[in-house]
Scaffold this active site. Structure first.
Site, PDB file in Angstrom:
ATOM      1  N   GLY A  83       0.815  -1.284   0.085  1.00 16.98           N
ATOM      2  CA  GLY A  83       0.025  -0.236   0.102  1.00 16.98           C
ATOM      3  C   GLY A  83       1.064   1.176   0.016  1.00 16.98           C
ATOM      4  N   TYR A 264     -12.891  -2.833  10.903  1.00 22.21           N
ATOM      5  CA  TYR A 264     -11.331  -2.224  10.827  1.00 22.21           C
ATOM      6  C   TYR A 264     -10.632  -2.390  12.013  1.00 22.21           C
ATOM      7  CZ  TYR A 264      -7.873   1.365  10.502  1.00 22.21           C
ATOM      8  OH  TYR A 264      -6.383   1.967  10.510  1.00 22.21           O
TER       9      TYR A 264
END
Ligand code: NDP
Ligand code: PMR
Length: 389
Positions: A83, A264
């Site tokens: 990422g 999350y």
């Protein structure tokens, strides 16, 4: 053995006469390299054409090389950052690339975006390459690892940074393998990646090899931020054990109803538990440093892209002026770069944070995020889900 099998070159360590210490770790100084068949490896590699790296991969020789005055200098390290196409990952890639001491492999799902991001942040070609990795597909993770091994590069540091956050999702979405997307990407994808690359880290002759997993304050219920509902809670992990698929099991680790914000936070707890379990299982045997961190509240990143517009407007000033937890992307990148390469941050099993003077310190994890039996359970269930057990 992966490095020898895939790179067609071999490193012979001779009996070392002297141990010097760089980065707090003992360093063997007498290393001889045999490059006789490295050209074959490069040819095979370019003929395949499947590998989407920018630079031609060069086998990394030894941790030390002689400089003109005869002194040994540390070779460039190789770090994979998942990422790295935006936010913290990009800022870290930039910081490490600019130091001239690192070759950064940007492991990204959007090849073009990563390439553009690297260019526009001023990174120069010799300091980075982009390789395709979609953490929401276990096949893609395996392909990435195969491509990396085939490139013949050594791996000195792996940074598990990528994440998705879906706080406004009403319904769950899924990875290619049918896991709820946040835990599937942030935790399971990284778990498989790290497990498959562990051998490469083990074989690196770099003086301080590290596996870094980005955690967060919001997964730690021993903080104010971690007590903002919905709170992280893995429960008895019945949902995780059932595969988080929403068919014969819940999409949530604890077996509850789907909640994107909680998913999350749960995934961040798994990240922090995974780091500690790696530490317990492998630190002593391998010398690899396993660490996690909370880089500060980087309120401007793409992580909040799915949040409502009002949140995106108010969140940065709220963090800047009220909680004072805000950090810029640049500053957060320097922090993570420190955890990658700073000689003073070699301690394993640590969750790093920074005070308001930007000094690093070993922070305490919440009870759940430091629970030894939960860590083992997450590990054991996860290895079944990703096909390792
Ligand atoms: P960003 O959204 O800017 O970065 C997340 C990165 O993950 C992007 O590059 C994104 O790729 C990538 N990514 C998402 N899904 C996948 C996938 N399936 N495969 C590969 N890559 C993927 O957010 P941040 O920089 O803020 O987040 C980085 C890390 O920092 C995360 O682990 C987050 O949990 C953590 N963190 C962030 C905080 C903050 O305040 N922002 C606070 C604490 C921790 P793409 O560019 O293609 O979208
Ligand atoms: Mg939080 C010291 C207080 C503090 C800090 C450091 C953060 C960080 N937050 C703090 C406090 C509060 N937050 C308070 C008091 C509230 C209620 C008004 C609050 C709310 C809030 C929301 C709605 N905060 C959030 C959200 C999010 O959607 C973010 C989130 O949880 O993402 C998972 C978030 C965050 N707050 C932080 C940080 C770092 C985040 C992003 C979390 C992360 O990326 O892990």
């Amino acid at each position: 053995m992966a490095l020898q099998a895939t790179s067609s070159f071999s490193i012979h360590k001779e009996a070392c006469l002297k141990e010097s210490s760089i980065f707090g770790a003992p360093l063997s100084t007498h290393v001889k390299v045999d490059f006789t068949s490295s050209s074959k490896s490069k040819k095979e590699f370019s003929q395949r054409g499947a590998l989407r790296t920018q630079a031609v991969a060069t086998p990394t020789p030894t941790a030390n090389r002689a400089s003109t005055d005869g002194k040994k200098t540390l070779r460039k390290g190789t770090v994979i950052i998942t990422g790295a196409s935006s936010g913290l990952g990009l800022a870290t890639a930039k910081s490490l690339a600019e130091s001239g001491k690192w070759h950064v492999i940007m492991a990204c799902r959007d090849f073009l975006k990563a390439e553009r991001a690297a260019k526009s942040s001023g990174m120069t070609k010799e300091n980075y390459s982009v390789m395709h990795l979609d953490l929401s597909s276990l096949d893609s993770v395996r392909q990435f690892v195969a491509n990396f091994k085939q490139s013949g590069q050594s791996l000195d540091v792996l940074v598990c940074n990528a994440a998705v956050y879906l706080p406004t999702a009403k319904e769950p979405t899924y990875t290619a393998d049918g896991f709820e997307l946040s835990v599937g990407t942030n935790h399971l994808g990284h778990f498989l990646l790290a497990r498959l690359l562990l051998d490469d880290l083990k074989q690196s002759d770099y003086p301080s090899k590290r596996l870094i997993i980005v955690g967060s304050i919001t997964g730690n219920t021993n903080t104010l931020a971690g007590n903002v509902p919905p709170k992280a809670n893995l429960g008895d992990m019945r949902g995780l054990a059932g595969g988080l698929n929403g068919l014969n099991s819940s999409t949530m680790i604890d077996g509850g109803d789907f909640d994107g914000a909680k998913a999350y936070k749960d995934s961040k707890v798994c990240n922090m538990l995974m780091m500690q379990e790696f530490h317990r299982r492998y630190h002593e045997e391998t010398g690899i440093t396993f660490a996690s961190l909370y880089p500060g509240c980087i309120a401007t990143t793409g992580l909040f892209r799915e949040h409502i517009p009002l949140f995106r407007l108010l969140f940065p000033p709220f963090q800047k002026y009220i909680t004072k937890g805000y950090v810029s992307e640049e500053e957060s990148g320097k922090r993570l770069a420190q955890v990658v390469s700073d000689p003073s941050l070699t301690k394993s099993g640590v969750y790093w944070s920074w005070n308001n003077k930007s000094a690093s310190f070993e922070n305490e994890l919440s009870e759940e995020a430091s629970d030894v039996s939960k860590a083992r359970k997450v590990w054991e269930i996860s290895e079944k889900l990703v096909g390792l057990a």
